[in-house]
Design a protein around this motif. Sequence first.
Motif, mmCIF file in Angstrom:
data_model
loop_
_atom_site.group_PDB
_atom_site.id
_atom_site.type_symbol
_atom_site.label_atom_id
_atom_site.label_comp_id
_atom_site.label_asym_id
_atom_site.label_seq_id
_atom_site.Cartn_x
_atom_site.Cartn_y
_atom_site.Cartn_z
ATOM 1 N N ARG A 1 0.834 -1.207 0.000
ATOM 2 C CA ARG A 1 0.000 0.000 0.000
ATOM 3 C C ARG A 1 0.866 1.253 0.000
ATOM 4 N NH1 ARG A 1 -2.467 -3.800 3.223
ATOM 5 N NH2 ARG A 1 -4.673 -4.204 2.777
ATOM 6 N N VAL A 2 0.547 2.192 -0.868
ATOM 7 C CA VAL A 2 1.247 3.469 -0.871
ATOM 8 C C VAL A 2 0.904 4.238 0.402
ATOM 9 C CG1 VAL A 2 1.570 5.646 -2.090
ATOM 10 C CG2 VAL A 2 1.330 3.521 -3.376
ATOM 11 N N ASP A 3 -0.372 4.198 0.793
ATOM 12 C CA ASP A 3 -0.776 4.759 2.079
ATOM 13 C C ASP A 3 -1.585 3.693 2.821
ATOM 14 O OD1 ASP A 3 -3.856 5.313 1.775
ATOM 15 O OD2 ASP A 3 -2.955 6.113 -0.056
ATOM 16 N N PRO A 4 -1.618 3.754 4.153
ATOM 17 C CA PRO A 4 -2.223 2.665 4.922
ATOM 18 C C PRO A 4 -3.674 2.383 4.570
ATOM 19 C CG PRO A 4 -0.956 4.111 6.356
ATOM 20 C CD PRO A 4 -1.010 4.781 5.018
ATOM 21 N N ALA A 5 -4.414 3.395 4.140
ATOM 22 C CA ALA A 5 -5.832 3.198 3.856
ATOM 23 C C ALA A 5 -6.095 2.797 2.408
ATOM 24 C CB ALA A 5 -6.604 4.481 4.179
ATOM 25 N N GLY A 6 -5.048 2.759 1.593
ATOM 26 C CA GLY A 6 -5.231 2.475 0.174
ATOM 27 C C GLY A 6 -5.236 1.001 -0.152
ATOM 28 N N GLY A 7 -5.436 0.712 -1.434
ATOM 29 C CA GLY A 7 -5.438 -0.665 -1.901
ATOM 30 C C GLY A 7 -4.050 -1.153 -2.260
ATOM 31 N N GLU A 8 -3.941 -2.450 -2.527
ATOM 32 C CA GLU A 8 -2.668 -3.049 -2.899
ATOM 33 C C GLU A 8 -2.253 -2.566 -4.287
ATOM 34 O OE1 GLU A 8 -0.803 -5.149 -1.075
ATOM 35 O OE2 GLU A 8 -2.180 -5.173 0.630
ATOM 36 N N LYS A 9 -0.952 -2.297 -4.435
ATOM 37 C CA LYS A 9 -0.413 -1.762 -5.675
ATOM 38 C C LYS A 9 0.692 -2.662 -6.219
ATOM 39 C CE LYS A 9 -2.856 2.081 -5.716
ATOM 40 N NZ LYS A 9 -3.804 2.413 -6.800
ATOM 41 N N ALA A 10 1.008 -2.433 -7.497
ATOM 42 C CA ALA A 10 2.127 -3.107 -8.138
ATOM 43 C C ALA A 10 2.944 -2.080 -8.905
ATOM 44 C CB ALA A 10 1.634 -4.195 -9.096
ATOM 45 N N ALA A 11 4.244 -2.291 -8.954
ATOM 46 C CA ALA A 11 5.111 -1.506 -9.822
ATOM 47 C C ALA A 11 5.296 -2.307 -11.108
ATOM 48 C CB ALA A 11 6.451 -1.244 -9.160
ATOM 49 N N PHE A 12 4.966 -1.677 -12.220
ATOM 50 C CA PHE A 12 5.040 -2.322 -13.544
ATOM 51 C C PHE A 12 6.125 -1.611 -14.333
ATOM 52 C CE2 PHE A 12 3.852 -2.478 -18.018
ATOM 53 C CZ PHE A 12 3.567 -3.816 -18.211
ATOM 54 N N PHE A 13 7.065 -2.364 -14.931
ATOM 55 C CA PHE A 13 8.147 -1.699 -15.664
ATOM 56 C C PHE A 13 8.481 -2.418 -16.974
ATOM 57 C CE2 PHE A 13 10.120 -4.634 -12.650
ATOM 58 C CZ PHE A 13 11.093 -5.272 -13.399
ATOM 59 N N TRP A 14 8.999 -1.616 -17.896
ATOM 60 C CA TRP A 14 9.377 -2.064 -19.236
ATOM 61 C C TRP A 14 10.732 -1.445 -19.550
ATOM 62 C CZ3 TRP A 14 7.874 -5.173 -23.242
ATOM 63 C CH2 TRP A 14 8.324 -4.855 -24.520
ATOM 64 N N SER A 15 11.731 -2.260 -19.857
ATOM 65 C CA SER A 15 13.055 -1.728 -20.145
ATOM 66 C C SER A 15 13.111 -1.178 -21.560
ATOM 67 C CB SER A 15 14.119 -2.816 -19.966
ATOM 68 O OG SER A 15 13.970 -3.821 -20.959
ATOM 69 N N LEU A 16 13.861 -0.118 -21.727
ATOM 70 C CA LEU A 16 14.093 0.465 -23.044
ATOM 71 C C LEU A 16 15.257 1.431 -22.952
ATOM 72 C CD1 LEU A 16 11.412 3.180 -23.940
ATOM 73 C CD2 LEU A 16 12.342 2.766 -21.680
ATOM 74 N N LYS A 17 15.765 1.810 -24.113
ATOM 75 C CA LYS A 17 16.805 2.830 -24.150
ATOM 76 C C LYS A 17 16.142 4.205 -24.053
ATOM 77 C CE LYS A 17 19.714 0.000 -27.175
ATOM 78 N NZ LYS A 17 20.341 -0.114 -28.513
ATOM 79 N N PRO A 18 16.582 5.045 -23.120
ATOM 80 C CA PRO A 18 15.992 6.381 -23.018
ATOM 81 C C PRO A 18 16.024 7.143 -24.342
ATOM 82 C CG PRO A 18 17.314 5.940 -21.085
ATOM 83 C CD PRO A 18 17.545 4.791 -22.020
ATOM 84 N N ALA A 19 17.033 6.869 -25.164
ATOM 85 C CA ALA A 19 17.126 7.547 -26.457
ATOM 86 C C ALA A 19 15.975 7.176 -27.386
ATOM 87 C CB ALA A 19 18.462 7.214 -27.123
ATOM 88 N N GLU A 20 15.265 6.085 -27.081
ATOM 89 C CA GLU A 20 14.192 5.620 -27.961
ATOM 90 C C GLU A 20 12.797 6.016 -27.472
ATOM 91 O OE1 GLU A 20 14.831 1.431 -28.088
ATOM 92 O OE2 GLU A 20 16.555 1.567 -29.466
#
Length: 424
Positions: free
Chosen positions: A216-235
């Motif tokens: 939880r980001v805050d105690p009263a909030g719901g469950e969260k996930a961090a989602f990520f995708w790799s890439l070159k910043p230049a693209e």
Amino acid sequence: MKQSLSIAIVGAGPGGLATALLLKRRGHDVRVFERFEQAAPVGSGLILQPTGLSVLAYLGLLPAMLARGARIDRLTGADARSGRTVLDVRYDALAGGRFGLGTHRAALFDVLHDAVVAARIPIMTGTDAQSLHAMGDGIGFDASGLRHGPFDLIVDASGARSTLRRHAVRPVEPRPLTYGAIWATLDWVGEGFDPNALQQRYERAHTMVGVLPVGRVDPAGGEKAAFFWSLKPAEIDAVKAGGLDVWKSRVFAVWPACAPYLDQITDFDSLTLARYGHHTLLPQRGERIVFLGDAAHATSPQLGQGANMALLDAAALDEALRRSDHLDQALDVYGALRRNHIKLFQALSLMLTPFYQSDGRVLPWMRDTLVAVAARVPPVPQILGAMVAGTLLDPLGRIGLAEPDWTAAAGTMGSAEAPTQEKA
């Protein structure tokens, strides 16, 4: 040190806030300076390893973090085409019941920031430290046309883009890494995903998509996930020009189970670009200035050590000041306490990054065949577990800390109670 020091901490990230708490508790006069108009977290999810969690336990903040985070028992990765598991690192390969804690940077920031406020440590925002100046017997810094000081010591915890690093004994600047990532914090989707694991899918080393439960980001909030995708910043501009649907189709082709996460992303503004660089500042000091966290050492996130290394730096500086008779000695002791651990993990990160983020074919083939097989043969699982946990070379013992009772801590997950620790 017996005398109280006047200490300025530049940067209100995890390392800076933890340092403020530790040194205030030791009796020093501490002030925190932050460049932004409002102190706030930067980034998405991370894993607090047993090392970082042990420092938080010593600060008495482990219960608050466990109440918000998600227990992580393993880190897994699979080939996108075959589905074959090519990475499976487990904390239970180590004795003692260790685990990681998936959390959002905002949750870690809130817990530390609340503790700093409760300790009545001043935080001055909108103060972007630019240069150092001698002020009598002390040191000061310039920010926005104003000079702050004098202080006995300045702690630079301002991150990889530090403007004060040039005042180190041997200054270095980060070398940009080719690959970065785009991140989003989304609602947790349980079906098809392990709530206690970082899960990833690879296409060789040029493509990686991952899902990390962060609680939880805050105690009263719901469950969260961090989602990520790799890439070159230049693209990134080309990806945006191609349109959101095209990018989503590409991610879906790599990992179809991610569709419920992709449905939550409505525009590219929902995604944050992360750029990575590598540098190692040794020694981590200058004249009346000391560096910690990403200001001193930064690399790719492949081993998940960034915030944990900053917390270890904070505890090491506290210990160095405690055991030294004068400031100059303390700064040398601080460097000695952290040097070997930093050098080892910086080297490991630099060595392993091409196996997961590069354009090559040979290294990912080795990762998916030779390394995947070797990783199942003792003592390799134990070594991999210690690498991820951050416990190689016992960085905690060197700074007088012991790990908490992990079994007891695990039993309090999601509650407000968890064991703390004292110095060993």
